[in-house]
Write a protein that holds these residues in place. Sequence first.
Motif, PDB file in Angstrom:
ATOM      1  N   PRO A   1      36.735  67.365  46.406  1.00  0.00           N
ATOM      2  CA  PRO A   1      35.644  66.851  47.239  1.00  0.00           C
ATOM      3  C   PRO A   1      34.410  66.487  46.435  1.00  0.00           C
ATOM      4  O   PRO A   1      34.033  67.187  45.502  1.00  0.00           O
ATOM      5  N   PRO A   2      33.774  65.352  46.782  1.00  0.00           N
ATOM      6  CA  PRO A   2      32.541  64.972  46.102  1.00  0.00           C
ATOM      7  C   PRO A   2      31.441  66.000  46.368  1.00  0.00           C
ATOM      8  O   PRO A   2      31.517  66.766  47.305  1.00  0.00           O
ATOM      9  N   GLY A   3      30.427  65.982  45.540  1.00  0.00           N
ATOM     10  CA  GLY A   3      29.311  66.896  45.730  1.00  0.00           C
ATOM     11  C   GLY A   3      29.413  68.138  44.863  1.00  0.00           C
ATOM     12  O   GLY A   3      28.439  68.849  44.667  1.00  0.00           O
ATOM     13  N   LYS A   4      30.600  68.423  44.355  1.00  0.00           N
ATOM     14  CA  LYS A   4      30.750  69.565  43.468  1.00  0.00           C
ATOM     15  C   LYS A   4      30.377  69.119  42.062  1.00  0.00           C
ATOM     16  O   LYS A   4      30.556  67.975  41.701  1.00  0.00           O
ATOM     17  N   THR A   5      29.838  70.039  41.287  1.00  0.00           N
ATOM     18  CA  THR A   5      29.490  69.703  39.915  1.00  0.00           C
ATOM     19  C   THR A   5      30.401  70.445  38.970  1.00  0.00           C
ATOM     20  O   THR A   5      30.955  71.487  39.300  1.00  0.00           O
ATOM     21  N   GLY A   6      30.540  69.907  37.793  1.00  0.00           N
ATOM     22  CA  GLY A   6      31.396  70.534  36.803  1.00  0.00           C
ATOM     23  C   GLY A   6      30.580  71.319  35.806  1.00  0.00           C
ATOM     24  O   GLY A   6      29.449  71.722  36.074  1.00  0.00           O
ATOM     25  N   VAL A   7      31.142  71.521  34.648  1.00  0.00           N
ATOM     26  CA  VAL A   7      30.478  72.239  33.578  1.00  0.00           C
ATOM     27  C   VAL A   7      29.322  71.371  33.085  1.00  0.00           C
ATOM     28  O   VAL A   7      29.476  70.182  32.841  1.00  0.00           O
ATOM     29  N   GLU A   8      28.163  71.969  32.959  1.00  0.00           N
ATOM     30  CA  GLU A   8      26.953  71.232  32.581  1.00  0.00           C
ATOM     31  C   GLU A   8      26.731  71.252  31.074  1.00  0.00           C
ATOM     32  O   GLU A   8      27.223  72.128  30.364  1.00  0.00           O
TER      33      GLU A   8
ATOM     34  N   GLY B   1      25.290  72.033  27.629  1.00  0.00           N
ATOM     35  CA  GLY B   1      24.731  73.287  27.110  1.00  0.00           C
ATOM     36  C   GLY B   1      25.562  74.510  27.460  1.00  0.00           C
ATOM     37  O   GLY B   1      25.399  75.562  26.850  1.00  0.00           O
ATOM     38  N   GLU B   2      26.461  74.375  28.430  1.00  0.00           N
ATOM     39  CA  GLU B   2      27.318  75.500  28.819  1.00  0.00           C
ATOM     40  C   GLU B   2      28.544  75.571  27.911  1.00  0.00           C
ATOM     41  O   GLU B   2      29.024  74.561  27.396  1.00  0.00           O
ATOM     42  N   LYS B   3      29.028  76.784  27.754  1.00  0.00           N
ATOM     43  CA  LYS B   3      30.268  76.982  27.006  1.00  0.00           C
ATOM     44  C   LYS B   3      31.409  76.373  27.810  1.00  0.00           C
ATOM     45  O   LYS B   3      31.505  76.568  29.021  1.00  0.00           O
ATOM     46  N   ALA B   4      32.272  75.628  27.136  1.00  0.00           N
ATOM     47  CA  ALA B   4      33.423  75.023  27.811  1.00  0.00           C
ATOM     48  C   ALA B   4      34.399  76.134  28.211  1.00  0.00           C
ATOM     49  O   ALA B   4      34.803  76.926  27.355  1.00  0.00           O
ATOM     50  N   PRO B   5      34.756  76.225  29.493  1.00  0.00           N
ATOM     51  CA  PRO B   5      35.699  77.264  29.919  1.00  0.00           C
ATOM     52  C   PRO B   5      37.022  77.155  29.167  1.00  0.00           C
ATOM     53  O   PRO B   5      37.563  76.061  29.012  1.00  0.00           O
ATOM     54  N   ASP B   6      37.511  78.284  28.722  1.00  0.00           N
ATOM     55  CA  ASP B   6      38.760  78.308  27.965  1.00  0.00           C
ATOM     56  C   ASP B   6      39.945  78.143  28.917  1.00  0.00           C
ATOM     57  O   ASP B   6      39.877  78.503  30.098  1.00  0.00           O
ATOM     58  N   PHE B   7      41.014  77.606  28.402  1.00  0.00           N
ATOM     59  CA  PHE B   7      42.249  77.470  29.164  1.00  0.00           C
ATOM     60  C   PHE B   7      43.404  77.345  28.187  1.00  0.00           C
ATOM     61  O   PHE B   7      43.203  77.124  26.992  1.00  0.00           O
ATOM     62  N   GLU B   8      44.595  77.502  28.709  1.00  0.00           N
ATOM     63  CA  GLU B   8      45.811  77.352  27.921  1.00  0.00           C
ATOM     64  C   GLU B   8      46.788  76.524  28.743  1.00  0.00           C
ATOM     65  O   GLU B   8      47.087  76.872  29.887  1.00  0.00           O
ATOM     66  N   LEU B   9      47.256  75.404  28.171  1.00  0.00           N
ATOM     67  CA  LEU B   9      48.206  74.531  28.864  1.00  0.00           C
ATOM     68  C   LEU B   9      49.325  74.123  27.913  1.00  0.00           C
ATOM     69  O   LEU B   9      49.164  74.135  26.690  1.00  0.00           O
ATOM     70  N   GLU B  10      50.418  73.714  28.510  1.00  0.00           N
ATOM     71  CA  GLU B  10      51.572  73.250  27.754  1.00  0.00           C
ATOM     72  C   GLU B  10      51.469  71.747  27.512  1.00  0.00           C
ATOM     73  O   GLU B  10      50.986  71.001  28.367  1.00  0.00           O
ATOM     74  N   THR B  11      51.932  71.310  26.353  1.00  0.00           N
ATOM     75  CA  THR B  11      51.971  69.885  26.038  1.00  0.00           C
ATOM     76  C   THR B  11      53.272  69.283  26.568  1.00  0.00           C
ATOM     77  O   THR B  11      54.179  70.012  26.995  1.00  0.00           O
ATOM     78  N   LEU B  12      53.383  67.965  26.495  1.00  0.00           N
ATOM     79  CA  LEU B  12      54.622  67.288  26.903  1.00  0.00           C
ATOM     80  C   LEU B  12      55.810  67.751  26.080  1.00  0.00           C
ATOM     81  O   LEU B  12      56.939  67.775  26.564  1.00  0.00           O
ATOM     82  N   SER B  13      55.554  68.156  24.830  1.00  0.00           N
ATOM     83  CA  SER B  13      56.652  68.605  23.964  1.00  0.00           C
ATOM     84  C   SER B  13      56.947  70.099  24.102  1.00  0.00           C
ATOM     85  O   SER B  13      57.823  70.619  23.416  1.00  0.00           O
TER      86      SER B  13
END
Length: 194
Positions: A51-58, A60-72
């Motif tokens: 939904p519009p109106g939500k904001t993301g990481v601004e 100066g903020e630390k980028a939230p960590d995540f772990e994802l799989e690649t296509l390979s």
Amino acid sequence: MKQVLGIIVIVLLAGIVIFNVVEKEDENTATNEDPENVSPDSDMAGAAIVPPGKTGVETGEKAPDFELETLSGETVKLSELKGQKVFLNFWASWCGPCRIEMPEMQKFYEEHQGEVEIIAVNTDTNKEKARKFIDEYDYTYPVLLDKKMKVSEQYMVSALPTTYFIGKDGKVQESKKVGPMTYDFMVDMLHSLE
């Protein structure tokens, strides 16, 4: 007889009203110029996924960590890229504006591969759609799969494509870019990151 004729007139009038309402809705839909329309039309600024109106990481903020799989099938963790400049790009194979951006991103990747990491987070729910699309156009930058949209939600991505610019310190250093990037824009972002 009068009763039957009255019912027919009422049914006809109701049909006309319903027809006009449906026709008006179709007209409104056809002229909708919402920049977050999910149309694959390549002239659109982006395609909405939350939904519009939500904001993301601004900035100066630390980028939230995540772990994802690649296509390979390999696993990539964002925090393991600390110390490197990162373009974190969210896209989908059905997204028209993403299709405009991707050849520019491939050219940029080929010429600046050692200077910045491009992490293209695919939001398609089907891994094979993403793989087929990447193979068809021979894109070589890393593609991570966000099949459950958890990372997209974490970053509150409201339209595709969206790109975050992360510095060596692991923080978002520039305002996110919603919509397709050009080669020159990417060069400018590369030089602005520390």
